[in-house]
Design a protein around this motif. Sequence first.
Motif, PDB file in Angstrom:
ATOM      1  N   GLN A 232      85.032  22.630 -11.172  1.00  0.00           N
ATOM      2  CA  GLN A 232      84.946  21.185 -10.984  1.00  0.00           C
ATOM      3  C   GLN A 232      84.939  20.380 -12.277  1.00  0.00           C
ATOM      4  O   GLN A 232      85.451  19.264 -12.317  1.00  0.00           O
ATOM      5  CB  GLN A 232      83.661  20.836 -10.210  1.00  0.00           C
ATOM      6  N   TYR A 233      84.339  20.941 -13.316  1.00  0.00           N
ATOM      7  CA  TYR A 233      84.063  20.138 -14.499  1.00  0.00           C
ATOM      8  C   TYR A 233      84.562  20.795 -15.779  1.00  0.00           C
ATOM      9  O   TYR A 233      84.674  22.022 -15.877  1.00  0.00           O
ATOM     10  CB  TYR A 233      82.551  19.884 -14.637  1.00  0.00           C
TER      11      TYR A 233
ATOM     12  N   PRO B 209      84.620  15.378 -15.031  1.00  0.00           N
ATOM     13  CA  PRO B 209      85.351  16.009 -13.923  1.00  0.00           C
ATOM     14  C   PRO B 209      86.715  16.515 -14.392  1.00  0.00           C
ATOM     15  O   PRO B 209      87.475  15.794 -15.040  1.00  0.00           O
ATOM     16  CB  PRO B 209      85.486  14.881 -12.905  1.00  0.00           C
TER      17      PRO B 209
ATOM     18  N   PRO C 224      82.215  10.822  -9.642  1.00  0.00           N
ATOM     19  CA  PRO C 224      82.535  12.197  -9.300  1.00  0.00           C
ATOM     20  C   PRO C 224      81.404  12.828  -8.510  1.00  0.00           C
ATOM     21  O   PRO C 224      80.240  12.546  -8.753  1.00  0.00           O
ATOM     22  CB  PRO C 224      82.704  12.872 -10.667  1.00  0.00           C
TER      23      PRO C 224
END
Length: 401
Positions: free
Chosen positions: A272-273, A346, A363
């Motif tokens: 995700q990040y 993100p 996010p």
Amino acid sequence: GFARTDLALNWTSTENAIEGALFALMDVLATIDDFAPQPNVRAHGLQEGVALRVLRNIGNRASRQRIRADLTTRSARPPRGFALSTGELLPPGTSLRSRLFPIEVDRDHLDLGVITSLQQKRDRLRHAMRGYVEWLRPQVSALVTTLPSHKETRRQEFRPLCSHLRQPDAAAHLFVGFELFLRFAREVGVLTQAEVEQWLQEARRSLTATAAKEAAHRTDTEPAQRFVRVIGELLERGTLRLKDKDPADARTSLFGPGQGTTWKDVGWKDNQYAYLMPDVSMNEYSRYLRAEGESAPDARSIKNDLLKKGMLVVNQKDVAHPFDVVVKVADDAASKARSKRVLKIPLRFLLDADALDAPDSPPSEPPPSTPTDSAGADGGGNDGDGGCSAAGSAAANDDGG
């Protein structure tokens, strides 16, 4: 004097020469000609420095203060004329560009027949301007009272289309001036009322399109968007690398190395990040801009803009570190996790250019961690950044310059 083939000023002139001319040419349209690429880096830097100071002074209607040898203050020479610049490129800098109203001239869209006809009648243009000035003269005292409020009305009309407070003001100035000239043309019988309305619609359409284009450019060059775009591009090139945050993950990197190139690790990633090392990523960003002949904003400005645009996930409880968070990341040497302070962005902003068009939605956070893996350095949840949340909505761009 000067004519179309011998303009008053040129960007190769010194700053003092341009400043003196703009002070002397009160209420006169003064053209500063040919802001163009120079033969070497030093000459180009000198030209940019002159443009930076001159255009900023024009936008602020101010000049540099000077003193004499005996330390008494010399008289200021603020710009009093109306500056029109030509060139093959625009001076750099978002703040400086907000003081301009750029109009691109595409040769393919020029009607050369009309231009040739006007050039053949150029002797009549000065008579038209003389007639306009004489028409204005008896109305000046009334216009001093009525024009400010009328211009403010026009300014409010353009404001929703512009991303900077100076842009609607510039558009309103141009539109109000054109309105006055069209009123003159109608009263002397050159245009009918229907033709005046048609020209006003065309002027509004043109100014609106130019303002919208400039707003889009400003968005692309704002610190947050530019930083994310550049880091994403360098990752795709393979000159930068993101390692896997989890030491047990079999995957080793995101992008990098490029073909025949070396790479630099700038952080870590999961599904995700991206977790960017603040100093390293900012240094690589600055290095890229310097290679492009640009200067980077200071790191705090970039981080603050990332936060305003909803591109940073932060720990709102950690007031001492408003931009970064603590996470546990893989240690290649020891094959174990260690705590690092990072910029948590993100991943979609680095990988998907379309995501930057609407970055202000916060996010989503990963699911809460279980008590068995909450070993963060700040006593929070998973990755040591428990209690993190995305920044709120976008900040308004109306910073006034």
